[in-house]
Design a protein around this motif. Structure first.
Motif, PDB file in Angstrom:
ATOM      1  N   ILE A 125       0.863  -1.175   0.000  1.00  0.00           N
ATOM      2  CA  ILE A 125       0.000   0.000   0.000  1.00  0.00           C
ATOM      3  C   ILE A 125       0.901   1.228   0.000  1.00  0.00           C
ATOM      4  O   ILE A 125       2.078   1.146   0.349  1.00  0.00           O
ATOM      5  N   THR A 126       0.363   2.359  -0.417  1.00  0.00           N
ATOM      6  CA  THR A 126       1.159   3.586  -0.498  1.00  0.00           C
ATOM      7  C   THR A 126       0.718   4.651   0.499  1.00  0.00           C
ATOM      8  O   THR A 126       1.343   5.700   0.589  1.00  0.00           O
ATOM      9  N   GLN A 127      -0.344   4.385   1.235  1.00  0.00           N
ATOM     10  CA  GLN A 127      -0.800   5.314   2.257  1.00  0.00           C
ATOM     11  C   GLN A 127      -1.770   4.602   3.189  1.00  0.00           C
ATOM     12  O   GLN A 127      -2.247   3.502   2.876  1.00  0.00           O
ATOM     13  N   LEU A 128      -2.039   5.242   4.312  1.00  0.00           N
ATOM     14  CA  LEU A 128      -3.030   4.729   5.253  1.00  0.00           C
ATOM     15  C   LEU A 128      -4.241   5.648   5.227  1.00  0.00           C
ATOM     16  O   LEU A 128      -4.111   6.851   5.002  1.00  0.00           O
ATOM     17  N   PRO A 129      -5.427   5.109   5.473  1.00  0.00           N
ATOM     18  CA  PRO A 129      -6.618   5.962   5.539  1.00  0.00           C
ATOM     19  C   PRO A 129      -6.478   7.005   6.650  1.00  0.00           C
ATOM     20  O   PRO A 129      -5.709   6.827   7.601  1.00  0.00           O
ATOM     21  N   ALA A 130      -7.223   8.081   6.526  1.00  0.00           N
ATOM     22  CA  ALA A 130      -7.210   9.119   7.558  1.00  0.00           C
ATOM     23  C   ALA A 130      -7.605   8.520   8.904  1.00  0.00           C
ATOM     24  O   ALA A 130      -8.463   7.636   8.982  1.00  0.00           O
ATOM     25  N   ASP A 131      -6.973   9.002   9.984  1.00  0.00           N
ATOM     26  CA  ASP A 131      -7.238   8.535  11.350  1.00  0.00           C
ATOM     27  C   ASP A 131      -6.900   7.068  11.555  1.00  0.00           C
ATOM     28  O   ASP A 131      -7.458   6.401  12.429  1.00  0.00           O
ATOM     29  N   LYS A 132      -5.977   6.562  10.741  1.00  0.00           N
ATOM     30  CA  LYS A 132      -5.532   5.172  10.899  1.00  0.00           C
ATOM     31  C   LYS A 132      -4.026   5.125  11.047  1.00  0.00           C
ATOM     32  O   LYS A 132      -3.291   6.008  10.608  1.00  0.00           O
ATOM     33  N   HIS A 141       2.446   1.370  17.348  1.00  0.00           N
ATOM     34  CA  HIS A 141       1.718   1.953  16.227  1.00  0.00           C
ATOM     35  C   HIS A 141       2.658   2.847  15.427  1.00  0.00           C
ATOM     36  O   HIS A 141       3.389   3.658  16.005  1.00  0.00           O
ATOM     37  N   LEU A 142       2.637   2.686  14.105  1.00  0.00           N
ATOM     38  CA  LEU A 142       3.440   3.518  13.226  1.00  0.00           C
ATOM     39  C   LEU A 142       2.503   4.439  12.459  1.00  0.00           C
ATOM     40  O   LEU A 142       1.644   3.969  11.706  1.00  0.00           O
ATOM     41  N   PRO A 143       2.635   5.756  12.637  1.00  0.00           N
ATOM     42  CA  PRO A 143       1.753   6.683  11.932  1.00  0.00           C
ATOM     43  C   PRO A 143       2.053   6.718  10.440  1.00  0.00           C
ATOM     44  O   PRO A 143       3.157   6.391   9.996  1.00  0.00           O
ATOM     45  N   SER A 144       1.059   7.145   9.671  1.00  0.00           N
ATOM     46  CA  SER A 144       1.192   7.162   8.220  1.00  0.00           C
ATOM     47  C   SER A 144       2.365   8.010   7.758  1.00  0.00           C
ATOM     48  O   SER A 144       3.100   7.625   6.845  1.00  0.00           O
ATOM     49  N   ASN A 145       2.559   9.173   8.402  1.00  0.00           N
ATOM     50  CA  ASN A 145       3.637  10.056   7.928  1.00  0.00           C
ATOM     51  C   ASN A 145       5.016   9.467   8.185  1.00  0.00           C
ATOM     52  O   ASN A 145       5.983   9.825   7.514  1.00  0.00           O
ATOM     53  N   LEU A 146       5.133   8.543   9.143  1.00  0.00           N
ATOM     54  CA  LEU A 146       6.410   7.884   9.381  1.00  0.00           C
ATOM     55  C   LEU A 146       6.695   6.855   8.288  1.00  0.00           C
ATOM     56  O   LEU A 146       7.824   6.690   7.836  1.00  0.00           O
ATOM     57  N   LEU A 147       5.640   6.174   7.848  1.00  0.00           N
ATOM     58  CA  LEU A 147       5.802   5.133   6.829  1.00  0.00           C
ATOM     59  C   LEU A 147       5.838   5.685   5.416  1.00  0.00           C
ATOM     60  O   LEU A 147       6.616   5.228   4.575  1.00  0.00           O
ATOM     61  N   PHE A 148       4.972   6.657   5.147  1.00  0.00           N
ATOM     62  CA  PHE A 148       4.791   7.096   3.772  1.00  0.00           C
ATOM     63  C   PHE A 148       5.029   8.592   3.577  1.00  0.00           C
ATOM     64  O   PHE A 148       4.565   9.176   2.603  1.00  0.00           O
ATOM     65  N   ALA A 169      -5.183  -0.022  11.986  1.00  0.00           N
ATOM     66  CA  ALA A 169      -6.068   0.204  13.129  1.00  0.00           C
ATOM     67  C   ALA A 169      -6.292   1.700  13.305  1.00  0.00           C
ATOM     68  O   ALA A 169      -5.476   2.512  12.864  1.00  0.00           O
ATOM     69  N   PRO A 170      -7.395   2.089  13.938  1.00  0.00           N
ATOM     70  CA  PRO A 170      -7.601   3.516  14.236  1.00  0.00           C
ATOM     71  C   PRO A 170      -6.485   4.041  15.130  1.00  0.00           C
ATOM     72  O   PRO A 170      -5.859   3.279  15.869  1.00  0.00           O
ATOM     73  N   THR A 171      -6.243   5.340  15.064  1.00  0.00           N
ATOM     74  CA  THR A 171      -5.248   5.945  15.953  1.00  0.00           C
ATOM     75  C   THR A 171      -5.680   5.732  17.401  1.00  0.00           C
ATOM     76  O   THR A 171      -6.858   5.514  17.700  1.00  0.00           O
ATOM     77  N   LEU A 172      -4.721   5.817  18.290  1.00  0.00           N
ATOM     78  CA  LEU A 172      -5.016   5.574  19.699  1.00  0.00           C
ATOM     79  C   LEU A 172      -6.064   6.542  20.240  1.00  0.00           C
ATOM     80  O   LEU A 172      -6.982   6.143  20.965  1.00  0.00           O
ATOM     81  N   THR A 173      -5.944   7.828  19.910  1.00  0.00           N
ATOM     82  CA  THR A 173      -6.906   8.799  20.448  1.00  0.00           C
ATOM     83  C   THR A 173      -8.280   8.645  19.814  1.00  0.00           C
ATOM     84  O   THR A 173      -9.290   8.976  20.441  1.00  0.00           O
ATOM     85  N   ALA A 174      -8.344   8.127  18.584  1.00  0.00           N
ATOM     86  CA  ALA A 174      -9.643   7.878  17.958  1.00  0.00           C
ATOM     87  C   ALA A 174     -10.349   6.717  18.649  1.00  0.00           C
ATOM     88  O   ALA A 174     -11.569   6.740  18.848  1.00  0.00           O
ATOM     89  N   ARG A 175      -9.586   5.709  19.033  1.00  0.00           N
ATOM     90  CA  ARG A 175     -10.176   4.543  19.703  1.00  0.00           C
ATOM     91  C   ARG A 175     -10.477   4.814  21.169  1.00  0.00           C
ATOM     92  O   ARG A 175     -11.464   4.324  21.708  1.00  0.00           O
ATOM     93  N   ALA A 183       2.157   7.970  24.177  1.00  0.00           N
ATOM     94  CA  ALA A 183       1.523   7.071  23.210  1.00  0.00           C
ATOM     95  C   ALA A 183       2.562   6.269  22.438  1.00  0.00           C
ATOM     96  O   ALA A 183       2.363   5.076  22.153  1.00  0.00           O
ATOM     97  N   THR A 184       3.677   6.911  22.106  1.00  0.00           N
ATOM     98  CA  THR A 184       4.708   6.246  21.305  1.00  0.00           C
ATOM     99  C   THR A 184       5.606   5.339  22.130  1.00  0.00           C
ATOM    100  O   THR A 184       5.922   4.222  21.720  1.00  0.00           O
TER     101      THR A 184
END
Length: 271
Positions: free
Chosen positions: A73-80, A93-100, A159-165, A189-190
């Motif tokens: 995949i090339t990105q993660l959905p918003a809030d994921k 948890h690895l945030p989208s901006n860290l991966l992509f 998975a949803p972000t920690l604060t979203a869940r 969180a990290t």
């Protein structure tokens, strides 16, 4: 053959069998289960050299596949975020901006795969960390933290972000943007929720909840809590203790103070 040699051979054979039988669950839009053999047979598997490996504290060489290519995949959905779980209860948890994130110069994540005929060294306090381990090339380029190198990996999911869940871990909107409480929430969180829960929130199960029934700020003096974070064994030690220390390369003094500020804030917000 002596008893010690027989036991060592049996242990090695068991480790090899376990590695061969191991499988990794990947769910990023479709559920897959890949074995060690399948991963090592991928055309993009490569031998990589990892300087300053966080776990082994030195240079290591691995057979590994690029994590981004493995995810396909090339990105993660918003809030994921990308959730990576380990067999010992560790969850990161690895945030989208860290991966992509954009940019030619960025940290490169790889999934290291323990080959049955070349088992990795055992790690004091953690033992066998295989068969799957997320490692990074040039981690400093993207600010990768030491808790974003999970080993004993058994599943990778979106998975949803920690604060979203779990909104109960978030600071109230009235807390100023520049407050150390907000920075502390991010660091917590990290670096902390990979092992601990907060107000019952979190996936990890290695350590206790840090607000229920009591918060560490309520039973540790500030200097003791700082010392405990830096070197837990300097305050309390027992044979099966698993919490590592966090040196200044892992968490700066400013971030330690921010985490303590966040803990103190959450002590008044039990839910």
């Amino acid at each position: 053959m002596g008893l010690k040699h027989a036991l060592a051979l049996a242990s090695l054979m068991l480790a090899c069998a376990s590695s061969m039988a191991a499988s990794l669950v990947i769910n990023v839009g479709g559920d897959r289960s890949l074995t060690t053999e399948q991963l090592l047979a991928r055309p993009d598997v490569a031998t990589i050299r990892v300087p300053n490996d966080v776990t082994f504290r030195g240079t290591m060489t691995y057979r590994a596949v690029p994590l981004r290519a493995l995810l396909a995949i090339t990105q993660l959905p918003a809030d994921k975020e990308l959730q990576i779980t380990a067999a010992d209860g560790f969850v990161t948890h690895l945030p989208s901006n860290l991966l992509f994130g954009d940019g030619k110069k960025r940290a490169e994540p790889w999934l290291a795969i323990e080959s049955p005929d070349e088992p990795w060294p055992r790690v004091p306090g953690s033992g066998d960390i295989g068969p799957f381990y997320v490692v990074w090339i040039d981690p400093a380029l993207s600010g990768v933290t030491n808790e974003q190198w999970p080993f004993k990996v058994d599943a990778i999911r979106i998975a949803p972000t920690l604060t979203a869940r779990w909104p109960q871990i978030a600071a109230d909107q009235s807390v100023p943007a520049a407050s150390p409480v907000r920075r502390g929430q991010t660091v917590f969180a990290t670096q902390c929720m990979v092992c601990h829960k907060m107000n019952g929130a979190g996936d990890a199960s290695m350590g206790p909840d840090l607000n229920l029934p009591h918060n560490p700020t309520e039973y540790f003096q500030p200097w003791v809590l700082k010392s405990f974070i830096r070197n837990p064994r300097s305050i309390r030690a027992w044979q099966d203790m698993k919490m590592p220390g966090f040196d200044r390369n892992a968490i700066s003094d400013t971030d330690v103070d921010a985490v303590i500020a966040y803990l103190g804030y959450m002590a008044k917000r039990r839910k």
